[in-house]
Scaffold this active site. Structure first.
Site, short mmCIF file in Angstrom:
data_model
loop_
_atom_site.label_atom_id
_atom_site.label_comp_id
_atom_site.label_asym_id
_atom_site.label_seq_id
_atom_site.Cartn_x
_atom_site.Cartn_y
_atom_site.Cartn_z
N ASP A 72 36.72 57.92 22.15
CA ASP A 72 38.06 57.40 21.96
C ASP A 72 38.55 56.86 23.31
O ASP A 72 39.18 57.57 24.07
CB ASP A 72 38.94 58.57 21.48
CG ASP A 72 40.26 58.06 20.95
OD1 ASP A 72 41.07 58.88 20.52
OD2 ASP A 72 40.45 56.83 20.99
N THR A 130 48.72 68.32 23.72
CA THR A 130 48.32 68.50 22.32
C THR A 130 47.70 67.17 21.92
O THR A 130 48.40 66.18 21.72
CB THR A 130 49.56 68.79 21.45
OG1 THR A 130 50.59 67.90 21.86
CG2 THR A 130 50.06 70.22 21.67
N GLY A 131 46.39 67.13 21.92
CA GLY A 131 45.69 65.89 21.62
C GLY A 131 45.81 65.57 20.15
O GLY A 131 46.50 66.28 19.40
#
Ligand SMILES: CNC(=O)c1c(C)[nH]c(/C=C2\C(=O)Nc3ccc(Cl)cc32)c1C
Length: 278
Positions: A140, A16-17
């Site tokens: 990111d 779950t990023g």
């Protein structure tokens, strides 16, 4: 129909990023495995949704062996969920690899570290040039967002969506984690720029060697102070002075003095170590 959810079968959740849930899925028509990144856009303003779609379109233009490949996206109105179909990377993420080393008390090979450095530079070079016509969507860069395919190629994970969603207050609560990789110029309120990616890359390569980030603190203020000071312990003694030297170039506090991707890729020390790898 170009392709809907029913064309895939979800196998399991792989993470779950910060902005969505990643599923391992199989495409029924060809049996190939992909990753779905499911991003909920419910409650998003119209212009935010437009921004999200334009960033997905940017993603679709990027094609590079060191960037996770975007294949498709499916908008599921019923649940206000955007599904982004991306490349499956069998080797998983670098964060899991670092944790595995910590648990087993082992270190990553120096050759592997040079490979990651080189291939991440190629990925950033592609981002900076292929996207230079638009506002550079910063990737990111952190171990959890760098993946390995089954051949051991290094792949920079998704990005950009973070920018849209970051600005969207409703996601504020999901901005988790400590900004270990934040650059001095960003801490001082400067704009995020290409040199900030170089700083983050330096933090990533340092962490691959030391299994901890170069700068840490018990709170954000202390962390910020250490980052601005720019002092950190040498990487473990068994790694070469060459590797330490390149990391110290990436972690130059003054972003004007910090090298560009081109300077790193053409640096004689990098060239000589990469030649040994390939
Ligand atoms: C322990 N890690 C895993 O098992 C793992 C594996 C085998 N694959 C992944 C993740 C991705 C993967 O395999 N492809 C991806 C494309 C984009 C994004 Cl944001 C993530 C992925 C993960 C987190």
């Amino acid at each position: 129909k170009i392709g809907g959810l029913e064309d895939y079968e979800a196998i399991n959740i792989i993470g779950t990023g910060s902005f969505g849930t990643c599923y391992k899925v199989r495409k029924k028509s060809n049996g190939y495995v992909y990753v779905w990144k499911a991003v909920g856009y419910g409650g998003m303003s119209e212009e935010k949704k437009q921004l999200l779609v334009s960033e997905v379109n940017l993603l679709s233009e990027l094609r590079h062996p060191n960037i996770v490949q975007y294949y498709d996206h499916i908008i599921h109105k019923e649940t206000a969920t955007l599904y982004i179909v991306m490349e499956w990377c069998q080797g998983g993420d670098l964060s899991s690899l670092i944790n595995k080393c910590k648990k087993s008390g082992s270190y990553l090979d120096e050759g592997f570290v040079w490979k990651v450095l080189y291939q991440m530079c190629r990925a950033l070079q592609a981002c900076h040039w292929q996207l230079s016509k638009t506002t550079v969507l910063h990737r990111d860069i952190k171990p959890a967002n760098v993946f390995l395919d089954e051949a051991g190629n290094v792949k920079l994970g998704d990005f950009g969506l973070a920018r849209t969603l970051h600005e969207d207050a409703s996601y504020a609560q999901t901005i988790v984690g400590t900004p270990y990789y934040m650059s001095p110029e960003v801490i001082k309120g400067g704009k995020y720029n290409k040199k900030s990616d170089i700083w983050s890359l330096g933090c990533l390569i340092y962490e691959l060697c030391s299994l901890v980030p170069p700068f840490a603190g018990t709170n954000i203020k202390q962390l910020a102070m250490k980052i601005k000071e720019g002092k950190y312990p040498r990487i473990p003694a068994h790694y070469s002075d060459d590797l330490q030297k390149i990391i110290s170039l990436l972690l130059i506090v003054d972003h004007n003095l910090r090298p560009t991707i081109e300077v790193i890729l053409h640096h004689p020390t990098v060239v000589s170590h990469i030649a040994q790898e390939t």
